[in-house]
Design an enzyme around this catalytic site. Structure first.
Site, mmCIF file in Angstrom:
data_model
loop_
_atom_site.group_PDB
_atom_site.id
_atom_site.type_symbol
_atom_site.label_atom_id
_atom_site.label_comp_id
_atom_site.label_asym_id
_atom_site.label_seq_id
_atom_site.Cartn_x
_atom_site.Cartn_y
_atom_site.Cartn_z
ATOM 1 N N LYS A 1 16.986 4.950 1.543
ATOM 2 C CA LYS A 1 17.640 4.935 2.872
ATOM 3 C C LYS A 1 18.968 4.184 2.462
ATOM 4 C CE LYS A 1 14.105 5.019 6.374
ATOM 5 N NZ LYS A 1 13.634 4.268 7.539
ATOM 6 N N ASP B 1 14.953 0.458 1.396
ATOM 7 C CA ASP B 1 15.759 0.229 2.823
ATOM 8 C C ASP B 1 16.877 -0.783 2.669
ATOM 9 O OD1 ASP B 1 16.565 0.648 5.339
ATOM 10 O OD2 ASP B 1 14.807 -0.350 6.293
ATOM 11 N N VAL C 1 10.470 6.820 9.219
ATOM 12 C CA VAL C 1 9.693 7.989 8.726
ATOM 13 C C VAL C 1 8.286 7.616 8.497
ATOM 14 C CG1 VAL C 1 11.623 9.440 8.153
ATOM 15 C CG2 VAL C 1 10.560 8.046 6.524
ATOM 16 N N LYS D 1 0.787 -1.166 0.180
ATOM 17 C CA LYS D 1 -0.006 0.056 0.064
ATOM 18 C C LYS D 1 0.931 1.118 0.104
ATOM 19 C CE LYS D 1 -1.870 -2.131 3.510
ATOM 20 N NZ LYS D 1 -2.654 -2.285 4.703
ATOM 21 N N GLU E 1 8.552 2.587 -6.515
ATOM 22 C CA GLU E 1 8.639 2.329 -5.204
ATOM 23 C C GLU E 1 8.723 3.550 -4.182
ATOM 24 O OE1 GLU E 1 7.898 -0.073 -3.077
ATOM 25 O OE2 GLU E 1 9.804 -1.365 -2.543
ATOM 26 N N ASP F 1 3.862 4.173 6.832
ATOM 27 C CA ASP F 1 2.897 3.892 7.856
ATOM 28 C C ASP F 1 3.675 3.536 9.067
ATOM 29 O OD1 ASP F 1 3.689 1.225 6.811
ATOM 30 O OD2 ASP F 1 2.046 0.712 8.511
HETATM 31 P P1 IMP Z 1 13.458 -3.255 2.274
HETATM 32 O O1 IMP Z 1 14.047 -2.425 1.312
HETATM 33 O O2 IMP Z 1 13.250 -4.699 1.997
HETATM 34 O O3 IMP Z 1 14.255 -3.297 3.607
HETATM 35 O O4 IMP Z 1 12.019 -3.012 2.816
HETATM 36 C C1 IMP Z 1 11.459 -1.654 2.476
HETATM 37 C C2 IMP Z 1 9.871 -1.618 2.905
HETATM 38 O O5 IMP Z 1 10.010 -1.262 4.333
HETATM 39 C C3 IMP Z 1 9.272 -0.351 2.437
HETATM 40 O O6 IMP Z 1 8.589 -0.673 1.169
HETATM 41 C C4 IMP Z 1 8.381 0.049 3.217
HETATM 42 O O7 IMP Z 1 7.169 -0.731 3.481
HETATM 43 C C5 IMP Z 1 9.099 -0.457 4.708
HETATM 44 N N1 IMP Z 1 9.996 0.960 5.260
HETATM 45 C C6 IMP Z 1 11.338 0.866 5.073
HETATM 46 N N2 IMP Z 1 11.566 2.074 6.049
HETATM 47 C C7 IMP Z 1 10.521 2.765 6.393
HETATM 48 C C8 IMP Z 1 10.177 3.818 7.176
HETATM 49 O O8 IMP Z 1 11.085 4.671 7.527
HETATM 50 N N3 IMP Z 1 8.797 3.965 7.391
HETATM 51 C C9 IMP Z 1 7.837 3.308 6.918
HETATM 52 N N4 IMP Z 1 8.202 2.030 6.214
HETATM 53 C C10 IMP Z 1 9.226 1.691 5.962
HETATM 54 MG MG MG Z 2 6.932 -0.593 -0.160
#
Ligand code: IMP
Ligand code: MG
Length: 196
Positions: free
Chosen positions: A141, A113, A163, A53, A109, A169
């Site tokens: 990030k 992260d 954030v 979402k 996207e 969320d």
């Molecule tokens: P990753 O890159 O696999 O670690 O996951 C990224 C996902 O983590 C994003 O699509 C978000 O849903 C969630 N996410 C990462 N950082 C944040 C944040 O600071 N606030 C809210 N959701 C986050």
């Molecule tokens: Mg996402």
């Protein structure tokens, strides 16, 4: 908006410590991204793909800033478990409606992260042999990246902090804020373990 957002969203007023990216900054960036994408994809009938979402508001705003014909589609994913999620193992619970073979795909996207989830999704899409596959992320990030993700279009780099707002969320709340804010420590402590 920034000065008096607490009047507009009183239910969130006590939980946001600071606005770090304003609504105006987000709007300007989304406009610029849309303009660049329209130039780059001229004549290529791109298909923009998102995962709900978190990407909802960015996706909707970005598409309306792209002045050429585009198509849109979504996938839904869920993590197998909190353990396997560490390896980025996700399950496709709802696949694309549109065939992507030989199509120009732009994956949109909200925030990247570690990059693990996105890496899994990109591998899956790549196996269907699109004509091209690029990534556009509004927020990045870089501090936590575990897997290199080729980011063709990027909005903002974020500090290594949790954030909320503009689709992002904490426990499903705060998505409807039009800016990016930092949560107060008391909010995070009161609702242990932010689910991502
Ligand atoms: P990753 O890159 O696999 O670690 O996951 C990224 C996902 O983590 C994003 O699509 C978000 O849903 C969630 N996410 C990462 N950082 C944040 C944040 O600071 N606030 C809210 N959701 C986050
Ligand atoms: Mg996402």
């Amino acid at each position: 908006m920034n000065a008096n957002w607490k009047q507009t969203y009183p239910g969130y007023a006590d939980e946001i410590q600071e606005v770090i990216i304003s609504q105006e900054q987000i709007q300007a960036k989304v406009q610029a991204l849309g303009k660049t994408i329209a130039q780059d994809y001229q004549g290529r009938n791109p298909l923009l793909v998102g995962v709900l979402k978190g990407v909802l508001f960015f996706f909707a705003d970005l598409l309306r800033e792209i002045s050429i014909p585009v198509e849109m589609d979504f996938i839904a994913v869920s993590s197998y478990s909190s353990e396997s999620r560490d390896q980025g193992s996700v399950r496709l619970v709802n696949d694309l409606d549109i065939r992507i073979h030989n199509r120009h795909i732009l994956f949109v996207e909200d925030v990247i992260d570690t990059g693990l989830t996105l890496n899994y999704i990109l591998q899956n899409l790549r196996s269907r042999q699109p004509a091209s596959l690029e990534v556009c992320a509004l927020f990045n990030k870089p501090d936590h990246r575990l897997i290199d993700i080729p980011l063709r279009y990027k909005g903002f780099d974020l500090p290594d902090k949790f954030v909320v707002g503009y689709g992002l969320d904490f426990k499903e709340k705060f998505r409807n804020l039009p800016f990016i804010g930092l949560l107060k420590a008391s909010t995070i402590q009161n609702r242990v373990n932010p689910e991502r």
